[in-house]
Design a protein around this motif. Structure first.
Motif, PDB file in Angstrom:
ATOM      1  N   GLN A  38      -0.481   5.284 -11.456  1.00  0.00           N
ATOM      2  CA  GLN A  38      -0.126   5.345 -10.044  1.00  0.00           C
ATOM      3  C   GLN A  38       1.347   5.719  -9.970  1.00  0.00           C
ATOM      4  N   GLU A  39       1.655   6.759  -9.233  1.00  0.00           N
ATOM      5  CA  GLU A  39       3.036   7.204  -9.079  1.00  0.00           C
ATOM      6  C   GLU A  39       3.320   7.519  -7.618  1.00  0.00           C
ATOM      7  N   GLU A  40       4.284   6.814  -7.081  1.00  0.00           N
ATOM      8  CA  GLU A  40       4.775   7.061  -5.733  1.00  0.00           C
ATOM      9  C   GLU A  40       6.296   7.073  -5.839  1.00  0.00           C
ATOM     10  N   PRO A  41       6.998   7.533  -4.816  1.00  0.00           N
ATOM     11  CA  PRO A  41       8.463   7.601  -4.926  1.00  0.00           C
ATOM     12  C   PRO A  41       9.124   6.257  -5.259  1.00  0.00           C
ATOM     13  N   TRP A  43       7.277   3.411  -6.400  1.00  0.00           N
ATOM     14  CA  TRP A  43       6.332   2.550  -7.124  1.00  0.00           C
ATOM     15  C   TRP A  43       5.674   3.350  -8.239  1.00  0.00           C
ATOM     16  N   GLN A  58       9.039  -1.174  -9.013  1.00  0.00           N
ATOM     17  CA  GLN A  58       9.252  -0.885  -7.599  1.00  0.00           C
ATOM     18  C   GLN A  58      10.732  -0.752  -7.340  1.00  0.00           C
TER      19      GLN A  58
END
Length: 178
Positions: A38-41, A43, A58
Motif C-alpha cells: 500500500q502506497e499513498e503520499p 502512508w 505515516q
C-alpha cells in the motif's frame, strides 16, 4: 455476568511516524527487502515476502525523534524494532550502507543499536549470547563494511560514520561521478 466471545484480532502492522513516510519506508524496504503493498503520499505499508505482520509508515509533521538512551525529561521512544541476524557485523554494515546510524552507547555484546533516518532506534542481535563487555563500534570497520556493501552508491563513507550538525549522521546524495 455474561461475556461475549472475544473477536478475532490479528496484528497487521506496526506503524512508525516520520516526517516523510515514503522516505522512511524506502529505508526499511532496502534494509529488509520487503515490498510495499500500500502506497499513498503519507502512508506506506510493507509486508515480508513469506507473510506475517508488516511495517507501516505515516507522515507526522510534528514527529520528534526519541533520545536514546533517554534521561529524565527527554523524548522517550514508544517502541523499538528488534531484528535477529546471523552475522552481526555484516548486518550493521548493511544497515549503515542503507542510511542507518550506529548509536554511541551499545548496551550488550551481542546487540547493536542503530537509528533509522528518522531517528527511531532499532536493534540488530544474534541469538547466541556472548558474555563480556560490549565492544565499541569502530567507525573505521563500519566504514570499510559499508563501502564494500554500498559500492559507489547511497552513502559515502564519511557520511556513514561522521556526525553532522546536532550529532546525527549526515545524509548525502549518491555520488554519480565516476
Amino acid at each position: 455476568m455474561t461475556t461475549a466471545p472475544r473477536p478475532t484480532l490479528t496484528l497487521s502492522s506496526t506503524v512508525l511516524d516520520a516526517p516523510d513516510a515514503v522516505e522512511l519506508a524506502g529505508f526499511y524496504r532496502r534494509l529488509l527487502g520487503w515490498e510495499p503493498v500500500q502506497e499513498e503520499p503519507d502512508w506506506v505499508k510493507l509486508l515480508p515476502p513469506g507473510g506475517g505482520s508488516g511495517l507501516s509508515f505515516q507522515t507526522a509533521k510534528p514527529y520528534v525523534p526519541p533520545v536514546w538512551p533517554a534521561a529524565l525529561g527527554d523524548q522517550l521512544m514508544m517502541l523499538h524494532l528488534d531484528f535477529e541476524v546471523t552475522d552481526l557485523e555484516a548486518a550493521v554494515a548493511h544497515a549503515v550502507a542503507e542510511g542507518a546510524r550506529p548509536a554511541e552507547f551499545q548496551p550488550q555484546h551481542d546487540v547493536r543499536v542503530l537509528f533509522d533516518p528518522a531517528g527511531h532506534p532499532f536493534c540488530l542481535f544474534v541469538s547466541d549470547r556472548m558474555p563480556g563487555e560490549p565492544p565499541a563500534i569502530s567507525p573505521e570497520w563500519v566504514a570499510e563494511q559499508a563501502r564494500e556493501i554500498a559500492g559507489q552508491d547511497r552513502v559515502t563513507v564519511q557520511d556513514a560514520v561522521a556526525p553532522g550538525p546536532g550529532g546525527t549522521a549526515r545524509q548525502s546524495e549518491p555520488d554519480t561521478a565516476s
